[in-house]
Design a protein around this motif. Structure first.
Motif, PDB file in Angstrom:
ATOM      1  N   GLN B 185      -0.715  51.212  22.780  1.00  0.00           N
ATOM      2  CA  GLN B 185      -1.463  52.508  22.063  1.00  0.00           C
ATOM      3  C   GLN B 185      -2.912  52.568  21.997  1.00  0.00           C
ATOM      4  OE1 GLN B 185       1.305  54.384  21.649  1.00  0.00           O
ATOM      5  NE2 GLN B 185       0.391  56.335  20.571  1.00  0.00           N
ATOM      6  N   MET B 188      -4.393  52.568  25.541  1.00  0.00           N
ATOM      7  CA  MET B 188      -4.138  54.100  25.952  1.00  0.00           C
ATOM      8  C   MET B 188      -5.248  54.916  25.498  1.00  0.00           C
ATOM      9  SD  MET B 188      -0.838  55.818  26.571  1.00  0.00           S
ATOM     10  CE  MET B 188       0.571  54.408  26.918  1.00  0.00           C
ATOM     11  N   GLU B 189      -5.471  54.982  24.042  1.00  0.00           N
ATOM     12  CA  GLU B 189      -6.283  56.052  23.277  1.00  0.00           C
ATOM     13  C   GLU B 189      -7.711  55.735  23.835  1.00  0.00           C
ATOM     14  OE1 GLU B 189      -5.523  56.132  19.328  1.00  0.00           O
ATOM     15  OE2 GLU B 189      -3.273  56.444  19.585  1.00  0.00           O
ATOM     16  N   LEU B 192      -8.470  56.935  27.657  1.00  0.00           N
ATOM     17  CA  LEU B 192      -8.081  58.186  27.953  1.00  0.00           C
ATOM     18  C   LEU B 192      -9.262  58.799  27.134  1.00  0.00           C
ATOM     19  CD1 LEU B 192      -4.394  59.374  27.513  1.00  0.00           C
ATOM     20  CD2 LEU B 192      -5.777  58.221  29.235  1.00  0.00           C
ATOM     21  N   ILE B 195     -11.990  58.234  29.415  1.00  0.00           N
ATOM     22  CA  ILE B 195     -11.972  58.948  30.587  1.00  0.00           C
ATOM     23  C   ILE B 195     -12.772  60.576  30.386  1.00  0.00           C
ATOM     24  CG2 ILE B 195     -10.584  60.230  32.273  1.00  0.00           C
ATOM     25  CD1 ILE B 195      -8.583  57.819  31.953  1.00  0.00           C
ATOM     26  N   GLU B 201     -13.011  58.880  37.392  1.00  0.00           N
ATOM     27  CA  GLU B 201     -11.953  59.096  38.441  1.00  0.00           C
ATOM     28  C   GLU B 201     -10.938  58.099  38.446  1.00  0.00           C
ATOM     29  OE1 GLU B 201     -13.574  60.738  42.203  1.00  0.00           O
ATOM     30  OE2 GLU B 201     -15.399  61.108  41.201  1.00  0.00           O
ATOM     31  N   LYS B 223       2.985  52.838  31.621  1.00  0.00           N
ATOM     32  CA  LYS B 223       2.719  53.975  30.785  1.00  0.00           C
ATOM     33  C   LYS B 223       1.153  54.218  30.861  1.00  0.00           C
ATOM     34  CE  LYS B 223       6.046  53.714  27.117  1.00  0.00           C
ATOM     35  NZ  LYS B 223       6.592  53.393  25.689  1.00  0.00           N
ATOM     36  N   GLU B 226       0.287  55.684  33.958  1.00  0.00           N
ATOM     37  CA  GLU B 226       0.532  57.156  34.052  1.00  0.00           C
ATOM     38  C   GLU B 226      -0.170  58.295  33.117  1.00  0.00           C
ATOM     39  OE1 GLU B 226       2.822  59.352  36.006  1.00  0.00           O
ATOM     40  OE2 GLU B 226       3.330  57.188  36.289  1.00  0.00           O
ATOM     41  N   ALA B 227      -0.398  57.830  31.962  1.00  0.00           N
ATOM     42  CA  ALA B 227      -1.087  58.724  31.118  1.00  0.00           C
ATOM     43  C   ALA B 227      -2.516  58.822  31.599  1.00  0.00           C
ATOM     44  CB  ALA B 227      -1.434  57.936  29.720  1.00  0.00           C
ATOM     45  N   ARG B 229      -3.446  58.916  34.944  1.00  0.00           N
ATOM     46  CA  ARG B 229      -3.058  59.864  35.917  1.00  0.00           C
ATOM     47  C   ARG B 229      -3.089  61.448  35.552  1.00  0.00           C
ATOM     48  NH1 ARG B 229       0.520  62.571  39.328  1.00  0.00           N
ATOM     49  NH2 ARG B 229       1.906  62.756  37.370  1.00  0.00           N
ATOM     50  N   LEU B 230      -2.297  61.679  34.436  1.00  0.00           N
ATOM     51  CA  LEU B 230      -2.093  62.950  33.750  1.00  0.00           C
ATOM     52  C   LEU B 230      -3.454  63.397  33.378  1.00  0.00           C
ATOM     53  CD1 LEU B 230       1.221  62.767  31.495  1.00  0.00           C
ATOM     54  CD2 LEU B 230       0.619  63.831  33.654  1.00  0.00           C
ATOM     55  N   MET B 231      -4.459  62.472  33.106  1.00  0.00           N
ATOM     56  CA  MET B 231      -5.836  63.061  32.941  1.00  0.00           C
ATOM     57  C   MET B 231      -6.635  63.135  34.057  1.00  0.00           C
ATOM     58  SD  MET B 231      -5.846  63.091  29.442  1.00  0.00           S
ATOM     59  CE  MET B 231      -7.844  63.121  29.172  1.00  0.00           C
ATOM     60  N   GLY B 232      -5.957  62.931  35.122  1.00  0.00           N
ATOM     61  CA  GLY B 232      -6.889  63.057  36.556  1.00  0.00           C
ATOM     62  C   GLY B 232      -7.341  61.896  36.969  1.00  0.00           C
TER      63      GLY B 232
END
Lengths: 132, 295
Positions: B185, B188-189, B192, B195, B201, B223, B226-227, B229-232
Protein backbone atom coordinates in the motif's frame (compact mmCIF):
# COMPACT_ATOMS: atom_id res chain seq x y z
CA UNK A 1 -30.72 17.35 -17.39
CA UNK A 2 -27.05 18.16 -17.22
CA UNK A 3 -25.02 17.38 -20.25
CA UNK A 4 -21.33 16.63 -20.46
CA UNK A 5 -19.64 18.79 -23.08
CA UNK A 6 -17.59 17.12 -25.80
CA UNK A 7 -14.84 19.34 -27.16
CA UNK A 8 -13.10 18.81 -30.45
CA UNK A 9 -9.33 19.31 -30.64
CA UNK A 10 -8.02 18.55 -34.12
CA UNK A 11 -9.14 15.01 -34.80
CA UNK A 12 -9.53 14.24 -31.10
CA UNK A 13 -12.54 14.59 -28.87
CA UNK A 14 -12.10 15.70 -25.27
CA UNK A 15 -14.65 14.71 -22.66
CA UNK A 16 -14.09 16.14 -19.21
CA UNK A 17 -16.19 14.52 -16.53
CA UNK A 18 -16.61 17.01 -13.71
CA UNK A 19 -19.69 15.78 -11.89
CA UNK A 20 -20.86 12.50 -10.44
CA UNK A 21 -22.31 10.34 -13.17
CA UNK A 22 -25.53 8.42 -12.99
CA UNK A 23 -27.08 5.92 -15.39
CA UNK A 24 -29.04 8.32 -17.58
CA UNK A 25 -26.12 10.69 -17.91
CA UNK A 26 -23.75 7.87 -18.82
CA UNK A 27 -26.13 6.60 -21.49
CA UNK A 28 -26.57 10.13 -22.85
CA UNK A 29 -22.80 10.57 -22.96
CA UNK A 30 -22.31 7.31 -24.84
CA UNK A 31 -25.00 8.40 -27.29
CA UNK A 32 -23.55 11.90 -27.79
CA UNK A 33 -20.01 10.64 -28.07
CA UNK A 34 -20.65 7.95 -30.65
CA UNK A 35 -22.63 10.42 -32.74
CA UNK A 36 -19.88 12.98 -32.47
CA UNK A 37 -17.18 10.48 -33.42
CA UNK A 38 -19.09 9.66 -36.57
CA UNK A 39 -19.99 13.24 -37.54
CA UNK A 40 -16.57 14.73 -36.80
CA UNK A 41 -14.64 11.68 -38.03
CA UNK A 42 -12.52 11.81 -34.89
CA UNK A 43 -9.65 9.36 -34.48
CA UNK A 44 -9.14 9.72 -30.77
CA UNK A 45 -11.22 10.17 -27.64
CA UNK A 46 -9.78 11.55 -24.44
CA UNK A 47 -11.72 11.19 -21.21
CA UNK A 48 -10.47 13.44 -18.45
CA UNK A 49 -11.38 12.19 -14.99
CA UNK A 50 -9.03 14.41 -12.99
CA UNK A 51 -12.02 15.97 -11.23
CA UNK A 52 -13.41 12.63 -10.08
CA UNK A 53 -12.58 11.66 -6.52
CA UNK A 54 -14.63 8.50 -6.66
CA UNK A 55 -14.62 6.05 -9.52
CA UNK A 56 -16.81 3.05 -8.80
CA UNK A 57 -17.55 -0.07 -10.79
CA UNK A 58 -20.28 1.75 -12.67
CA UNK A 59 -17.99 4.46 -14.00
CA UNK A 60 -15.32 1.83 -14.64
CA UNK A 61 -17.73 -0.16 -16.79
CA UNK A 62 -18.84 2.98 -18.59
CA UNK A 63 -15.24 3.85 -19.45
CA UNK A 64 -14.70 0.33 -20.75
CA UNK A 65 -17.89 0.55 -22.82
CA UNK A 66 -16.93 3.88 -24.34
CA UNK A 67 -13.52 2.48 -25.24
CA UNK A 68 -15.08 -0.55 -26.90
CA UNK A 69 -17.60 1.57 -28.84
CA UNK A 70 -14.92 3.97 -30.02
CA UNK A 71 -12.74 1.10 -31.13
CA UNK A 72 -15.56 -0.13 -33.34
CA UNK A 73 -15.72 3.37 -34.85
CA UNK A 74 -11.95 3.40 -35.36
CA UNK A 75 -11.07 5.82 -32.60
CA UNK A 76 -8.68 5.15 -29.73
CA UNK A 77 -9.77 5.99 -26.19
CA UNK A 78 -7.37 7.32 -23.59
CA UNK A 79 -8.39 7.97 -20.00
CA UNK A 80 -6.34 10.79 -18.52
CA UNK A 81 -5.77 12.44 -15.17
CA UNK A 82 -6.65 9.62 -12.83
CA UNK A 83 -5.80 10.44 -9.22
CA UNK A 84 -3.46 8.14 -7.28
CA UNK A 85 -6.14 7.31 -4.72
CA UNK A 86 -8.58 6.41 -7.48
CA UNK A 87 -5.99 4.19 -9.17
CA UNK A 88 -5.34 2.32 -5.94
CA UNK A 89 -9.05 1.87 -5.28
CA UNK A 90 -9.68 0.54 -8.78
CA UNK A 91 -6.86 -1.96 -8.46
CA UNK A 92 -8.11 -3.08 -5.06
CA UNK A 93 -11.57 -3.51 -6.55
CA UNK A 94 -10.08 -5.63 -9.31
CA UNK A 95 -11.19 -3.16 -11.97
CA UNK A 96 -8.06 -2.75 -14.00
CA UNK A 97 -9.79 -1.11 -17.02
CA UNK A 98 -7.88 -3.48 -19.26
CA UNK A 99 -9.54 -2.27 -22.44
CA UNK A 100 -8.57 1.35 -21.93
CA UNK A 101 -5.31 3.17 -22.54
CA UNK A 102 -4.28 5.65 -19.86
CA UNK A 103 -2.12 8.75 -19.64
CA UNK A 104 -1.05 11.05 -16.86
CA UNK A 105 -2.56 14.28 -18.15
CA UNK A 106 -4.25 15.79 -21.20
CA UNK A 107 -0.88 16.69 -22.74
CA UNK A 108 0.40 13.15 -22.49
CA UNK A 109 -2.96 11.83 -23.62
CA UNK A 110 -2.82 13.83 -26.84
CA UNK A 111 0.74 12.65 -27.49
CA UNK A 112 -0.31 9.05 -26.87
CA UNK A 113 -3.27 9.30 -29.25
CA UNK A 114 -1.00 10.85 -31.89
CA UNK A 115 1.45 7.98 -31.47
CA UNK A 116 -1.21 5.29 -31.69
CA UNK A 117 -2.83 6.85 -34.75
CA UNK A 118 0.57 7.16 -36.42
CA UNK A 119 1.31 3.51 -35.69
CA UNK A 120 -2.02 2.46 -37.11
CA UNK A 121 -1.45 4.48 -40.25
CA UNK A 122 1.87 2.82 -40.96
CA UNK A 123 4.21 4.96 -38.95
CA UNK A 124 7.34 3.62 -40.64
CA UNK A 125 6.74 5.54 -43.83
CA UNK A 126 5.73 8.69 -42.00
CA UNK A 127 8.75 8.62 -39.69
CA UNK A 128 11.13 8.30 -42.59
CA UNK A 129 9.33 11.10 -44.30
CA UNK A 130 9.63 13.31 -41.19
CA UNK A 131 13.33 12.63 -40.72
CA UNK A 132 14.12 13.78 -44.25
CA UNK B 1 -9.15 2.93 56.97
CA UNK B 2 -9.44 6.60 57.85
CA UNK B 3 -7.01 6.10 60.69
CA UNK B 4 -4.33 4.49 58.59
CA UNK B 5 -4.69 7.23 55.99
CA UNK B 6 -4.04 9.77 58.73
CA UNK B 7 -0.98 7.91 59.87
CA UNK B 8 0.47 7.58 56.41
CA UNK B 9 -0.24 11.21 55.84
CA UNK B 10 1.48 12.10 59.11
CA UNK B 11 4.56 10.08 58.23
CA UNK B 12 4.81 11.70 54.83
CA UNK B 13 4.35 15.18 56.26
CA UNK B 14 6.80 14.82 59.10
CA UNK B 15 9.57 12.87 57.44
CA UNK B 16 9.43 13.92 53.81
CA UNK B 17 13.07 15.03 53.60
CA UNK B 18 14.81 12.09 55.30
CA UNK B 19 12.43 9.76 53.49
CA UNK B 20 13.48 11.15 50.12
CA UNK B 21 17.15 11.03 51.09
CA UNK B 22 16.99 7.36 52.10
CA UNK B 23 14.87 6.50 49.06
CA UNK B 24 17.29 8.15 46.65
CA UNK B 25 20.16 6.32 48.30
CA UNK B 26 18.41 2.97 47.84
CA UNK B 27 17.59 3.73 44.23
CA UNK B 28 21.15 4.63 43.48
CA UNK B 29 22.28 1.35 44.94
CA UNK B 30 19.86 -0.55 42.72
CA UNK B 31 20.80 1.25 39.52
CA UNK B 32 24.06 0.88 37.69
CA UNK B 33 26.32 3.88 38.10
CA UNK B 34 26.04 6.49 35.40
CA UNK B 35 22.61 5.41 34.27
CA UNK B 36 20.92 8.45 35.67
CA UNK B 37 22.12 11.81 36.93
CA UNK B 38 21.98 11.99 40.72
CA UNK B 39 20.39 15.42 40.63
CA UNK B 40 17.71 14.25 38.22
CA UNK B 41 16.92 11.25 40.39
CA UNK B 42 16.65 13.44 43.44
CA UNK B 43 14.35 15.97 41.83
CA UNK B 44 12.17 13.19 40.44
CA UNK B 45 11.96 11.59 43.87
CA UNK B 46 11.19 14.85 45.60
CA UNK B 47 8.45 15.67 43.13
CA UNK B 48 6.99 12.23 43.50
CA UNK B 49 6.86 12.36 47.32
CA UNK B 50 5.23 15.76 47.11
CA UNK B 51 2.61 14.51 44.65
CA UNK B 52 2.08 11.44 46.82
CA UNK B 53 1.57 13.65 49.87
CA UNK B 54 -1.10 15.77 48.25
CA UNK B 55 -2.79 12.72 46.74
CA UNK B 56 -2.95 11.02 50.13
CA UNK B 57 -4.40 14.17 51.67
CA UNK B 58 -7.09 14.77 49.10
CA UNK B 59 -7.84 11.33 47.74
CA UNK B 60 -8.75 7.79 48.48
CA UNK B 61 -5.82 5.50 49.16
CA UNK B 62 -7.74 2.42 48.06
CA UNK B 63 -7.39 3.09 44.35
CA UNK B 64 -5.01 5.22 42.36
CA UNK B 65 -7.40 5.52 39.44
CA UNK B 66 -9.29 8.42 41.02
CA UNK B 67 -8.86 12.03 39.88
CA UNK B 68 -6.99 12.91 43.08
CA UNK B 69 -4.12 10.73 41.86
CA UNK B 70 -3.86 12.39 38.45
CA UNK B 71 -0.72 14.29 39.40
CA UNK B 72 1.01 11.15 40.67
CA UNK B 73 0.01 9.26 37.53
CA UNK B 74 1.28 12.02 35.24
CA UNK B 75 4.56 12.13 37.08
CA UNK B 76 4.95 8.35 36.90
CA UNK B 77 4.18 8.44 33.21
CA UNK B 78 6.82 11.06 32.61
CA UNK B 79 9.49 9.25 34.64
CA UNK B 80 8.67 5.88 33.09
CA UNK B 81 8.67 7.17 29.54
CA UNK B 82 12.04 8.83 30.06
CA UNK B 83 13.47 5.59 31.46
CA UNK B 84 11.99 3.46 28.70
CA UNK B 85 13.60 5.76 26.15
CA UNK B 86 16.95 5.54 27.95
CA UNK B 87 16.82 1.77 27.72
CA UNK B 88 16.13 0.85 31.36
CA UNK B 89 14.89 -2.66 32.03
CA UNK B 90 11.37 -3.09 33.46
CA UNK B 91 12.69 -3.98 36.91
CA UNK B 92 15.05 -1.02 36.95
CA UNK B 93 12.09 1.18 36.12
CA UNK B 94 9.87 -0.37 38.76
CA UNK B 95 12.64 0.05 41.33
CA UNK B 96 11.75 3.73 41.35
CA UNK B 97 8.55 2.88 43.21
CA UNK B 98 9.47 -0.28 45.07
CA UNK B 99 12.58 1.21 46.66
CA UNK B 100 10.24 3.55 48.51
CA UNK B 101 8.85 0.64 50.52
CA UNK B 102 11.78 0.18 52.87
CA UNK B 103 12.12 3.76 54.13
CA UNK B 104 8.37 4.22 54.28
CA UNK B 105 7.82 1.06 56.31
CA UNK B 106 10.69 2.07 58.58
CA UNK B 107 9.00 5.35 59.43
CA UNK B 108 5.62 3.67 59.85
CA UNK B 109 7.24 1.28 62.34
CA UNK B 110 8.69 4.14 64.31
CA UNK B 111 5.30 5.76 64.39
CA UNK B 112 3.46 2.66 65.59
CA UNK B 113 5.91 1.73 68.29
CA UNK B 114 5.17 -1.68 69.81
CA UNK B 115 1.62 -2.05 68.49
CA UNK B 116 2.20 -5.04 66.18
CA UNK B 117 -1.43 -5.30 64.97
CA UNK B 118 -1.55 -1.68 64.04
CA UNK B 119 1.81 -1.89 62.33
CA UNK B 120 0.72 -4.88 60.30
CA UNK B 121 -2.42 -2.99 59.23
CA UNK B 122 -0.42 0.08 58.29
CA UNK B 123 2.14 -1.85 56.34
CA UNK B 124 -0.60 -3.76 54.56
CA UNK B 125 -2.27 -0.53 53.47
CA UNK B 126 0.92 1.18 52.39
CA UNK B 127 2.12 -1.92 50.60
CA UNK B 128 -1.10 -2.29 48.65
CA UNK B 129 -0.86 1.33 47.60
CA UNK B 130 2.75 1.06 46.50
CA UNK B 131 2.02 -2.17 44.65
CA UNK B 132 -0.67 -0.41 42.70
CA UNK B 133 1.69 2.40 41.86
CA UNK B 134 4.37 -0.10 40.89
CA UNK B 135 2.03 -1.98 38.59
CA UNK B 136 1.00 1.26 37.01
CA UNK B 137 4.67 2.00 36.34
CA UNK B 138 5.14 -1.35 34.65
CA UNK B 139 2.07 -0.79 32.54
CA UNK B 140 3.33 2.62 31.50
CA UNK B 141 6.73 1.13 30.74
CA UNK B 142 5.12 -1.46 28.50
CA UNK B 143 3.07 1.20 26.74
CA UNK B 144 6.10 3.41 26.15
CA UNK B 145 8.05 0.50 24.73
CA UNK B 146 5.18 -0.35 22.42
CA UNK B 147 5.06 3.23 21.23
CA UNK B 148 8.78 3.15 20.54
CA UNK B 149 8.45 -0.09 18.58
CA UNK B 150 5.54 1.25 16.59
CA UNK B 151 7.39 4.43 15.75
CA UNK B 152 10.42 2.46 14.65
CA UNK B 153 8.24 0.27 12.46
CA UNK B 154 6.76 3.33 10.81
CA UNK B 155 10.17 4.85 10.28
CA UNK B 156 11.44 1.64 8.77
CA UNK B 157 8.43 1.52 6.49
CA UNK B 158 9.15 5.05 5.30
CA UNK B 159 12.82 4.36 4.84
CA UNK B 160 12.38 1.12 3.01
CA UNK B 161 10.25 2.42 0.17
CA UNK B 162 12.18 5.11 -1.64
CA UNK B 163 11.22 6.20 -5.13
CA UNK B 164 14.18 7.56 -7.08
CA UNK B 165 14.20 9.49 -10.28
CA UNK B 166 16.76 7.98 -12.65
CA UNK B 167 16.12 10.32 -15.54
CA UNK B 168 13.47 12.76 -16.60
CA UNK B 169 10.46 10.50 -16.99
CA UNK B 170 12.05 7.39 -15.49
CA UNK B 171 11.51 6.36 -11.88
CA UNK B 172 13.13 3.50 -10.00
CA UNK B 173 11.62 1.72 -7.05
CA UNK B 174 14.22 -0.49 -5.38
CA UNK B 175 12.33 -2.82 -3.06
CA UNK B 176 14.20 -4.30 -0.13
CA UNK B 177 12.66 -6.78 2.29
CA UNK B 178 9.45 -8.71 2.29
CA UNK B 179 6.40 -7.30 0.57
CA UNK B 180 3.22 -7.55 2.62
CA UNK B 181 -0.05 -5.81 1.97
CA UNK B 182 0.65 -2.90 4.32
CA UNK B 183 3.96 -2.25 2.61
CA UNK B 184 2.53 -2.67 -0.86
CA UNK B 185 0.00 0.00 0.00
CA UNK B 186 2.73 2.45 1.00
CA UNK B 187 4.91 1.53 -1.97
CA UNK B 188 1.96 2.06 -4.29
CA UNK B 189 1.03 5.42 -2.78
CA UNK B 190 4.62 6.66 -2.90
CA UNK B 191 5.07 5.52 -6.47
CA UNK B 192 1.83 7.05 -7.75
CA UNK B 193 2.50 10.34 -6.01
CA UNK B 194 5.95 10.44 -7.50
CA UNK B 195 4.55 9.64 -10.95
CA UNK B 196 2.27 12.66 -10.68
CA UNK B 197 5.07 14.85 -9.35
CA UNK B 198 7.71 13.95 -11.90
CA UNK B 199 5.36 13.20 -14.80
CA UNK B 200 7.16 9.90 -15.24
CA UNK B 201 6.32 7.58 -18.10
CA UNK B 202 8.26 4.57 -16.92
CA UNK B 203 8.74 3.05 -13.50
CA UNK B 204 11.31 0.34 -12.88
CA UNK B 205 10.49 -1.89 -9.93
CA UNK B 206 13.67 -3.58 -8.78
CA UNK B 207 13.14 -6.66 -6.64
CA UNK B 208 16.77 -7.64 -6.13
CA UNK B 209 16.32 -7.08 -2.40
CA UNK B 210 13.10 -9.06 -2.05
CA UNK B 211 14.11 -12.37 -0.47
CA UNK B 212 11.17 -14.48 -1.60
CA UNK B 213 8.45 -14.02 -4.15
CA UNK B 214 5.40 -16.19 -3.65
CA UNK B 215 1.94 -15.91 -5.14
CA UNK B 216 0.92 -13.23 -2.67
CA UNK B 217 3.98 -11.06 -3.32
CA UNK B 218 3.48 -11.52 -7.05
CA UNK B 219 -0.10 -10.39 -6.69
CA UNK B 220 1.04 -7.31 -4.77
CA UNK B 221 3.58 -6.53 -7.47
CA UNK B 222 0.96 -6.85 -10.17
CA UNK B 223 -1.38 -4.55 -8.28
CA UNK B 224 1.33 -1.90 -8.15
CA UNK B 225 2.02 -2.32 -11.85
CA UNK B 226 -1.68 -2.07 -12.65
CA UNK B 227 -2.15 1.06 -10.56
CA UNK B 228 0.81 2.70 -12.27
CA UNK B 229 -0.66 1.79 -15.65
CA UNK B 230 -3.91 3.49 -14.70
CA UNK B 231 -1.87 6.61 -14.04
CA UNK B 232 -0.40 6.35 -17.49
CA UNK B 233 3.02 4.98 -16.57
CA UNK B 234 4.53 1.72 -17.78
CA UNK B 235 6.21 -0.55 -15.29
CA UNK B 236 9.25 -2.74 -15.81
CA UNK B 237 10.34 -5.31 -13.28
CA UNK B 238 14.03 -5.93 -12.81
CA UNK B 239 16.28 -7.93 -10.55
CA UNK B 240 14.46 -11.24 -10.67
CA UNK B 241 17.02 -13.72 -9.39
CA UNK B 242 17.32 -17.16 -11.05
CA UNK B 243 15.94 -18.82 -7.93
CA UNK B 244 12.91 -16.58 -7.96
CA UNK B 245 12.32 -17.11 -11.66
CA UNK B 246 12.23 -20.87 -11.02
CA UNK B 247 9.89 -20.49 -8.07
CA UNK B 248 7.52 -18.30 -10.07
CA UNK B 249 7.29 -20.85 -12.86
CA UNK B 250 6.81 -23.73 -10.44
CA UNK B 251 4.05 -21.83 -8.69
CA UNK B 252 2.41 -21.10 -12.02
CA UNK B 253 2.50 -17.35 -11.38
CA UNK B 254 2.54 -15.30 -14.51
CA UNK B 255 3.85 -11.79 -14.25
CA UNK B 256 2.42 -10.23 -17.37
CA UNK B 257 4.91 -7.41 -17.22
CA UNK B 258 8.07 -6.69 -19.10
CA UNK B 259 10.81 -8.01 -16.87
CA UNK B 260 14.54 -7.61 -17.17
CA UNK B 261 17.32 -9.39 -15.36
CA UNK B 262 19.08 -6.31 -14.07
CA UNK B 263 18.27 -2.70 -13.40
CA UNK B 264 20.81 -1.73 -16.08
CA UNK B 265 18.89 -3.69 -18.72
CA UNK B 266 15.64 -2.12 -17.62
CA UNK B 267 17.19 1.34 -17.74
CA UNK B 268 18.52 0.78 -21.24
CA UNK B 269 15.06 -0.36 -22.38
CA UNK B 270 13.51 2.70 -20.74
CA UNK B 271 15.92 4.98 -22.59
CA UNK B 272 14.93 3.37 -25.85
CA UNK B 273 11.25 3.79 -25.04
CA UNK B 274 11.53 7.49 -24.30
CA UNK B 275 13.73 7.96 -27.34
CA UNK B 276 17.03 8.63 -25.61
CA UNK B 277 20.39 7.30 -26.69
CA UNK B 278 23.48 6.62 -24.64
CA UNK B 279 26.59 6.93 -26.71
CA UNK B 280 30.21 6.07 -26.07
CA UNK B 281 32.28 9.21 -26.52
CA UNK B 282 34.83 7.43 -28.70
CA UNK B 283 32.18 5.91 -30.93
CA UNK B 284 30.60 9.29 -31.34
CA UNK B 285 33.84 10.77 -32.63
CA UNK B 286 34.45 7.95 -35.02
CA UNK B 287 31.09 7.26 -36.50
CA UNK B 288 28.72 9.99 -35.41
CA UNK B 289 25.42 9.23 -33.72
CA UNK B 290 24.50 5.83 -34.98
CA UNK B 291 24.46 3.39 -32.06
CA UNK B 292 20.92 2.83 -30.93
CA UNK B 293 20.86 2.38 -27.18
CA UNK B 294 22.89 1.53 -24.17
CA UNK B 295 22.95 -2.20 -24.59
Amino acid sequence: MEQIPILKIGDCLLVSIQVDMHDRMALALQDDLTNKIVTSRARGVMIDISALEIVDSFIGRMLNNIAAMSRVLDAVTVVVGMRPAVAITLVELGLALTGVRTALNVDRGLALIRKIIDEQDGAGVLDEYREN
Amino acid sequence: MARSKALLQGVLDKNADPLVARWVELQRKALKSGQLEASELESQSKKFVKALQSAVVSGDIESINTPAWAEVRDLLEEVTRARALQGFSPSETATFVFALKEPLFEYLRRECGKDADKLADEIMTASTLLDQIGLYTTEMYQKSREQIIQRQQEEMMELSTPVVQLWRGILALPLIGTLDSARTQIVMENLLQEIVKTEAEIAIIDITGVPTVDTLVAQHLLKTVEAARLMGADCLISGIRPQIAQTLVHLGVELNVVSKATMADALSLSFRRIGKVVIDRKTKKESGISESAAD
